[in-house]
Design a protein around this motif. Structure first.
Motif, short mmCIF file in Angstrom:
data_model
loop_
_atom_site.label_atom_id
_atom_site.label_comp_id
_atom_site.label_asym_id
_atom_site.label_seq_id
_atom_site.Cartn_x
_atom_site.Cartn_y
_atom_site.Cartn_z
N ALA A 171 26.35 42.83 47.42
CA ALA A 171 25.70 43.33 46.20
C ALA A 171 26.75 43.80 45.19
CB ALA A 171 24.75 44.46 46.55
N ALA A 172 27.84 44.41 45.69
CA ALA A 172 28.90 44.85 44.79
C ALA A 172 29.56 43.66 44.10
CB ALA A 172 29.94 45.66 45.57
N ASP A 173 29.72 42.56 44.82
CA ASP A 173 30.27 41.35 44.20
C ASP A 173 29.35 40.83 43.11
OD1 ASP A 173 32.51 41.30 45.92
OD2 ASP A 173 31.38 40.19 47.45
N ALA A 174 28.06 40.91 43.35
CA ALA A 174 27.08 40.45 42.35
C ALA A 174 27.11 41.35 41.12
CB ALA A 174 25.68 40.42 42.95
N GLN A 175 27.23 42.65 41.35
CA GLN A 175 27.33 43.57 40.22
C GLN A 175 28.58 43.28 39.40
OE1 GLN A 175 27.24 47.27 42.41
NE2 GLN A 175 25.08 47.64 41.91
N TYR A 176 29.67 43.00 40.09
CA TYR A 176 30.92 42.70 39.39
C TYR A 176 30.78 41.41 38.58
CZ TYR A 176 35.88 42.01 38.50
OH TYR A 176 37.09 41.83 37.87
N ALA A 177 30.11 40.41 39.14
CA ALA A 177 29.94 39.14 38.44
C ALA A 177 29.19 39.33 37.13
CB ALA A 177 29.21 38.14 39.33
N LEU A 180 33.78 34.37 44.66
CA LEU A 180 33.39 35.61 43.98
C LEU A 180 33.31 36.77 44.96
CD1 LEU A 180 30.49 34.34 41.64
CD2 LEU A 180 32.97 34.24 41.28
N ALA A 181 33.61 36.52 46.22
CA ALA A 181 33.50 37.53 47.28
C ALA A 181 34.88 38.06 47.66
CB ALA A 181 32.81 36.92 48.50
N GLU A 182 34.86 39.12 48.44
CA GLU A 182 36.07 39.74 49.01
C GLU A 182 37.12 40.00 47.93
OE1 GLU A 182 37.22 37.81 52.67
OE2 GLU A 182 35.17 37.85 53.44
N GLU A 183 38.20 39.21 47.87
CA GLU A 183 39.22 39.46 46.85
C GLU A 183 38.92 38.77 45.52
OE1 GLU A 183 43.16 38.76 48.38
OE2 GLU A 183 42.92 40.26 49.96
N ARG A 184 37.77 38.13 45.42
CA ARG A 184 37.27 37.58 44.16
C ARG A 184 38.32 36.70 43.47
NH1 ARG A 184 34.89 43.56 42.54
NH2 ARG A 184 33.23 43.60 44.11
N LEU A 185 38.69 35.65 44.19
CA LEU A 185 39.82 34.82 43.78
C LEU A 185 39.60 34.03 42.50
CD1 LEU A 185 40.88 33.41 47.28
CD2 LEU A 185 41.77 35.42 46.09
N LEU A 186 38.35 33.78 42.14
CA LEU A 186 38.09 32.93 40.99
C LEU A 186 38.47 33.60 39.67
CD1 LEU A 186 36.90 30.33 39.77
CD2 LEU A 186 34.68 31.48 39.71
N TYR A 187 38.24 34.89 39.56
CA TYR A 187 38.37 35.54 38.26
C TYR A 187 39.76 35.44 37.65
CZ TYR A 187 33.78 37.39 39.44
OH TYR A 187 32.46 37.51 39.80
N PRO A 188 40.85 35.61 38.40
CA PRO A 188 42.17 35.46 37.76
C PRO A 188 42.37 34.09 37.13
CG PRO A 188 42.40 36.51 39.90
CD PRO A 188 40.98 36.05 39.81
N VAL A 189 41.81 33.04 37.77
CA VAL A 189 41.96 31.69 37.22
C VAL A 189 41.18 31.57 35.91
CG1 VAL A 189 41.58 29.24 37.62
CG2 VAL A 189 42.30 30.71 39.50
N ILE A 190 39.91 31.95 35.92
CA ILE A 190 39.11 31.82 34.70
C ILE A 190 39.63 32.74 33.61
CG2 ILE A 190 36.81 31.95 33.70
CD1 ILE A 190 35.60 31.31 36.30
N ASP A 191 40.03 33.95 33.99
CA ASP A 191 40.57 34.88 32.98
C ASP A 191 41.77 34.27 32.27
OD1 ASP A 191 38.71 36.86 33.43
OD2 ASP A 191 39.95 37.98 34.85
#
Length: 683
Positions: A311-317, A563-574
């Motif tokens: 749920a925290a990952d979803a909130q972050y997304a 999008l889970a745990e260390e949320r690896l996707l965001y650094p790439v898209i950012d």
């Protein structure tokens, strides 16, 4: 009026000199010669070099018709008055609206024949106001620049910091760029670009420059040279069609060449599909170098824990979407989520949170439980095979099962208040579509199941099938896989698997990089603590940004595990978003299309390309009026200046949408019209 008359007299004289006018000049007081017709086609004089090929690729990819003239073709036509122009219904016609040449001496002035062709081309450009791109040349007075030993510079440009000049942004064609443009430097071992930065002379306007000497002066790498009634866009750096610096400049080069009026259009597209939403993904085993649960993971070992968003990952997304201004496509498997809930106490905080934020995302059907929808797999062998019945016939997943997977996922989403488009579908692993080498054809039941459920756009893997094709009444939408793996939740796991794939056997890898001609081995394995951030993130961002600035509308896809745990996707898209927004102005925003819109775009491009290739498109400009005729049912992509209006049945209306300083659109004739007619703004 006197100036206008003088220009007209000079143009007519040039036409006569080159043999481009066959009638005498009108006597004083006689009716003026008709305004010329200029066909919306580009002439590409090709020497086989990378620079000309890059410009030709931009024309092709954006839908601009062109004629290629190969200099090494012994049977090519001679460039003379008859080749370049003629008369249609008593009106002089320029057959080409712009000319791309290798350099300022395209045909070789040292020979009699070459000098004659140069003279004919230059007279044509003068007479009709046609512009020329010198695809790659050197800094010298013949192109309006000083030699580099007079306040300039020459050498390798890898990593060079360049800037679009004020003239390039205001009066020039590069107003869609407002940040520094850094030349690529992907490898310290390989020179990637070479060029000469020269000091402008009279008649030359620099559009792109860089620091020279001690940094107090600037030298031009690209600019406009106006002389002798002609205009040349002079490029003094080497490039190919894939390099970022060229991709960023390509739009403006075409707009300059065509004076902002041409067939074709260009946008910067970027969308990201997040597959397997609600479902868990298996995890890479760093000890066994495989993923337990996958068919090819054999031998003893414990099952690694699955990766699933919280749920925290979803909130972050949801929060990330709001702060970044970018919308993700959630590609969901509702049944897999329901199974997880049943196995975990009957509650699911993740689903509750995603449903609470459902209006913030776009949603795409990924089938109910993510089964393989192609042939029935025989997993007793590695790699798997299609199983067969006693008669040797391949066993296929049935139409009823495929249809149920699509229908049940739609029903669940409707019940939960999720807004989705029934015409869009992503099957698990793109299954049902052919999967080489094991499954050489589509599941014969797939097309019927798609039709049963109203699916018009089915995702495919761009790495296997880059072209759109039909599946019954549906069309594929190829997607780019991003190299952020589905089976990792941490940066260390990602770097470990990356090393296994891209390191040599001597360095502890699988050695696949040594046997696969399409792969390259790492010079040194990545540090698992830092490799993801230092190597993988910038590399994947660069690759994806290359698709974006090339105008490729195909979506990119990742998985919910990213999008889970260390949320690896965001650094790439950012990084993709930051790098794009740092270079491009606000008038050229990223376009974030949904799957159906990408499908329509690819469908239109294919129809347009075929019509052009078949010679069934007629387009020209006469004064301030543009006319475009295409086969019935084919919409035309057109780019025109701000202020352009489209002829309607009664009156006119604003044409197209504003983008990157021009207006453009896919458009077709209005009711009772046989052609698209545009009225250009008065200059």
């Amino acid at each position: 009026m006197a100036t206008t008359g003088l220009r007209a007299s000079r143009a007519a004289a040039a036409l006569l000199t080159a043999g481009l006018l066959v009638t005498a000049l009108p006597a004083a007081g006689a009716v003026a010669a008709p305004v010329p017709r200029i066909d919306l086609t580009v002439l590409v004089v090709d020497d086989g070099g990378g620079a000309v090929e890059a410009i030709a690729a931009e024309l092709k990819e954006t839908g601009v018709p062109y004629r290629r003239l190969r200099l090494d073709d012994p049977n090519r036509p001679t460039v003379n008055a008859a080749f370049l122009s003629d008369t249609v219904s008593g009106r002089p016609r320029a057959k080409f609206q712009g000319v791309v040449v290798p350099d300022e001496d395209p045909f070789g002035a040292t020979t009699t024949a070459g000098a004659a062709e140069n003279a004919a081309l230059f007279a044509y450009e003068t007479a009709f106001g046609i512009r020329q791109i010198d695809a790659y040349t050197w800094s010298h007075p013949g192109v309006g620049l000083e030699y580099t030993d007079n306040g300039g510079w020459v050498g390798v440009l890898d990593g060079a910091q360049t800037s679009v000049t004020a003239a390039g942004r205001s009066t020039g064609p590069f107003g869609y760029l407002d940040g520094p443009l850094t030349f690529e430097d992907n490898s310290p071992l390989v020179p990637e670009s070479y060029g000469a930065a020269g000091k402008p002379r009279a008649g030359y306007t620099s559009y792109l420059d860089t620091a020279v000497g001690d940094g107090g002066a600037r030298g031009s790498l690209l600019g406009e040279y106006a002389h002798d009634g002609r205009r040349e866009l002079v490029v003094t750096f080497a490039y190919n069609r894939y390099q970022k610096q060229y991709r960023a400049l390509a739009r403006g080069m075409v707009d300059w060449l065509t004076q902002g009026i041409h067939l074709g259009q260009s946008r910067s597209y970027f969308s990201v599909h997040v597959d397997d939403v609600f479902a868990p993904d298996a995890r890479w085993d760093t000890g066994r170098n495989c993923t337990p649960g996958d068919i090819d993971c054999t031998g003893e070992g414990e099952q690694t824990p699955d990766i699933r968003m919280t749920a925290a990952d979803a909130q972050y997304a949801a929060q990330w979407q709001r702060s970044s201004g970018f919308t993700l496509d959630m590609v969901y498997n509702a049944g897999a989520g329901e199974e997880w809930k049943t196995e975990n106490g009957g509650t699911d905080a993740l689903t509750a949170q995603l449903l609470a934020d459902r209006a913030q995302y776009r949603w795409i059907n990924h089938t109910y439980t993510h089964p393989f929808l192609g042939c029935v797999q025989d997993v007793s062998v590695v790699p798997w095979q299609c199983s067969k019945d006693a008669a040797g016939t391949i066993r296929w997943t049935s139409r009823a099962e495929i249809s149920a997977q699509i229908r049940d996922n739609n029903t669940w989403a409707t019940r939960k208040g999720i807004s989705y488009d029934r015409t869009e579908l992503v099957t698990g692993e793109h299954s049902g579509l052919k999967t080489l080498p094991q499954q050489a054809q589509d599941n014969p039941h797939l097309a019927g199941a798609l039709a049963d459920n109203g699916v018009k756009w089915i995702a495919s893997d761009n790495s296997r099938e880059p072209s759109q094709r039909s599946v019954g009444s549906a069309l594929t939408v190829p997607r780019h896989p991003m190299n952020v793996y589905y089976n990792v939740g941490t940066a260390a796991e990602m770097a470990d698997e990356y090393n296994w794939i891209y390191a040599s056997q001597a360095d502890g890898g699988s050695g696949v990089c040594e046997t696969n001609p399409a792969s390259t081995c790492l010079a040194d394995p990545l540090d698992t603590a830092t490799g993801y951030a230092d190597h993988i993130v910038p590399q994947e961002a660069r690759i994806a940004l290359g698709h974006v600035v090339a105008g490729d509308p195909r979506p990119h896809y990742v998985h919910q595990s990213n999008l889970a745990e260390e949320r690896l996707l965001y650094p790439v898209i950012d990084k993709i978003l930051a790098d794009y927004r740092a270079l491009y102005a606000d008038n050229a925003p990223l376009v974030n299309p949904r799957q159906r819109d990408v499908g329509v775009e690819l469908q239109r491009r294919a129809a347009w390309d075929k019509a052009v290739a078949d010679g069934k498109v007629t387009a020209y400009r006469i004064g301030g009026t543009v006319t475009v005729k295409a086969p019935t049912g084919v919409t035309a992509p057109i780019t025109a200046p701000e202020g352009t209006r489209k002829q309607l049945v009664l009156g006119t209306g604003v044409f197209g949408a504003a983008y990157a300083g021009t207006r453009s659109a896919w458009t077709a004739p209005e009711l009772l019209q046989s052609a698209v007619t545009l009225k250009l703004p008065t200059v």
